[in-house]
Design a protein around this motif. Structure first.
Motif, PDB file in Angstrom:
ATOM      1  N   UNK A   1       0.899  -1.130   0.049  1.00  0.00           N
ATOM      2  CA  UNK A   1       0.082   0.119   0.141  1.00  0.00           C
ATOM      3  C   UNK A   1       0.930   1.293   0.121  1.00  0.00           C
ATOM      4  N   UNK A   2       0.589   2.163  -0.909  1.00  0.00           N
ATOM      5  CA  UNK A   2       1.364   3.579  -0.941  1.00  0.00           C
ATOM      6  C   UNK A   2       0.555   4.550  -0.325  1.00  0.00           C
ATOM      7  N   UNK A   3       0.705   5.357   0.539  1.00  0.00           N
ATOM      8  CA  UNK A   3      -0.023   6.334   0.972  1.00  0.00           C
ATOM      9  C   UNK A   3       0.767   7.765   0.597  1.00  0.00           C
ATOM     10  N   UNK A   4       0.224   8.640  -0.079  1.00  0.00           N
ATOM     11  CA  UNK A   4       0.779   9.949  -0.380  1.00  0.00           C
ATOM     12  C   UNK A   4      -0.087  11.030   0.457  1.00  0.00           C
ATOM     13  N   UNK A   5       0.249  11.731   1.288  1.00  0.00           N
ATOM     14  CA  UNK A   5      -0.313  12.658   2.212  1.00  0.00           C
ATOM     15  C   UNK A   5       0.361  13.990   2.061  1.00  0.00           C
ATOM     16  N   UNK A   6      -0.278  14.945   2.394  1.00  0.00           N
ATOM     17  CA  UNK A   6       0.514  16.498   2.466  1.00  0.00           C
ATOM     18  C   UNK A   6       1.149  16.637   3.674  1.00  0.00           C
ATOM     19  N   UNK A   7       0.724  15.803   5.007  1.00  0.00           N
ATOM     20  CA  UNK A   7       1.537  15.888   6.123  1.00  0.00           C
ATOM     21  C   UNK A   7       1.615  14.204   6.662  1.00  0.00           C
ATOM     22  N   UNK A   8       2.892  14.185   7.434  1.00  0.00           N
ATOM     23  CA  UNK A   8       3.143  12.898   8.112  1.00  0.00           C
ATOM     24  C   UNK A   8       1.744  12.456   8.791  1.00  0.00           C
ATOM     25  N   UNK A   9       1.219  13.193   9.574  1.00  0.00           N
ATOM     26  CA  UNK A   9       0.236  12.987  10.424  1.00  0.00           C
ATOM     27  C   UNK A   9      -0.976  12.332   9.629  1.00  0.00           C
ATOM     28  N   UNK A  10      -1.218  12.886   8.533  1.00  0.00           N
ATOM     29  CA  UNK A  10      -2.530  12.117   7.791  1.00  0.00           C
ATOM     30  C   UNK A  10      -1.833  10.898   7.213  1.00  0.00           C
ATOM     31  N   UNK A  11      -0.729  10.897   6.677  1.00  0.00           N
ATOM     32  CA  UNK A  11      -0.159   9.223   6.099  1.00  0.00           C
ATOM     33  C   UNK A  11      -0.378   8.500   7.289  1.00  0.00           C
ATOM     34  N   UNK A  12       0.212   8.724   8.667  1.00  0.00           N
ATOM     35  CA  UNK A  12      -0.007   7.884   9.831  1.00  0.00           C
ATOM     36  C   UNK A  12      -1.355   7.648   9.945  1.00  0.00           C
ATOM     37  N   UNK A  13      -2.382   8.473   9.794  1.00  0.00           N
ATOM     38  CA  UNK A  13      -3.771   8.372  10.316  1.00  0.00           C
ATOM     39  C   UNK A  13      -4.306   7.281   9.498  1.00  0.00           C
ATOM     40  N   UNK A  14      -4.111   7.368   8.065  1.00  0.00           N
ATOM     41  CA  UNK A  14      -4.581   6.287   7.271  1.00  0.00           C
ATOM     42  C   UNK A  14      -3.851   4.835   7.318  1.00  0.00           C
ATOM     43  N   UNK A  15      -2.514   4.863   7.677  1.00  0.00           N
ATOM     44  CA  UNK A  15      -2.045   3.856   7.874  1.00  0.00           C
ATOM     45  C   UNK A  15      -2.398   2.922   9.440  1.00  0.00           C
TER      46      UNK A  15
ATOM     47  N   UNK B   1       4.741  13.437   2.194  1.00  0.00           N
ATOM     48  CA  UNK B   1       4.850  12.355   2.852  1.00  0.00           C
ATOM     49  C   UNK B   1       4.478  11.055   2.201  1.00  0.00           C
ATOM     50  N   UNK B   2       5.335  10.202   1.797  1.00  0.00           N
ATOM     51  CA  UNK B   2       5.119   8.939   1.337  1.00  0.00           C
ATOM     52  C   UNK B   2       5.250   7.996   2.197  1.00  0.00           C
ATOM     53  N   UNK B   3       4.143   7.012   2.493  1.00  0.00           N
ATOM     54  CA  UNK B   3       4.302   6.051   3.367  1.00  0.00           C
ATOM     55  C   UNK B   3       3.981   4.699   2.642  1.00  0.00           C
ATOM     56  N   UNK B   4       4.749   3.908   2.753  1.00  0.00           N
ATOM     57  CA  UNK B   4       4.797   2.469   2.218  1.00  0.00           C
ATOM     58  C   UNK B   4       4.399   1.538   3.313  1.00  0.00           C
TER      59      UNK B   4
ATOM     60  N   UNK C   1      -3.622  -7.723   9.438  1.00  0.00           N
ATOM     61  CA  UNK C   1      -2.297  -8.110  10.175  1.00  0.00           C
ATOM     62  C   UNK C   1      -0.996  -7.717   9.216  1.00  0.00           C
ATOM     63  N   UNK C   2      -0.074  -7.476   9.977  1.00  0.00           N
ATOM     64  CA  UNK C   2       1.344  -7.527   9.525  1.00  0.00           C
ATOM     65  C   UNK C   2       1.595  -6.318   8.597  1.00  0.00           C
ATOM     66  N   UNK C   3       1.829  -5.229   9.323  1.00  0.00           N
ATOM     67  CA  UNK C   3       2.017  -4.045   8.546  1.00  0.00           C
ATOM     68  C   UNK C   3       3.596  -3.587   8.813  1.00  0.00           C
ATOM     69  N   UNK C   4       4.254  -3.845   7.675  1.00  0.00           N
ATOM     70  CA  UNK C   4       5.641  -3.122   7.683  1.00  0.00           C
ATOM     71  C   UNK C   4       5.474  -1.811   7.146  1.00  0.00           C
ATOM     72  N   UNK C   5       6.157  -0.873   7.606  1.00  0.00           N
ATOM     73  CA  UNK C   5       5.867   0.496   7.450  1.00  0.00           C
ATOM     74  C   UNK C   5       7.331   1.014   6.982  1.00  0.00           C
ATOM     75  N   UNK C   6       7.258   2.071   5.873  1.00  0.00           N
ATOM     76  CA  UNK C   6       8.431   2.686   5.525  1.00  0.00           C
ATOM     77  C   UNK C   6       7.898   3.852   5.022  1.00  0.00           C
TER      78      UNK C   6
END
Length: 88
Positions: free
Chosen positions: A17-31, A53-56, A39-44
């Motif tokens: 899953x790729x999350x692209x958000x304006x702020x780190x907080x928004x990306x973390x909320x979706x994650x 912010x790009x959160x994978x 289950x099993x969320x490896x996060x980068x």
């Protein structure tokens, strides 16, 4: 801008899953919501080229939890049914 990546697909039963958000907080909320459902969320996390912010993360779709389990069970088509006429 088109985002292309050459990676091997995740193992069966998992999804990248790729999350692209304006702020780190928004990306973390979706994650956090995804981690609550699967289950099993490896996060980068990476800074994006435009200051975004790009959160994978990798989730285990074979082991859904809580809301995802009930949603997936309810969304499965009954055996022997196909696409609706307007979906073909």
């Amino acid at each position: 801008m088109k985002y292309t990546e050459t990676r091997t697909p995740p193992s069966p039963g998992h999804a990248e899953v790729r999350i692209i958000a304006h702020t780190p907080e928004a990306a973390r909320a979706v994650a956090q919501v995804l981690r609550h459902c699967f289950a099993g969320a490896e996060q980068r996390s990476y800074p994006g080229p435009d200051g975004d912010t790009r959160l994978h993360l990798t989730v285990d779709t074979a082991t859904p939890a809580g809301p995802a389990r009930s949603w997936l069970a309810a969304s499965r088509s009954p055996v022997g049914t196909g696409a609706h006429p307007d979906e073909t």
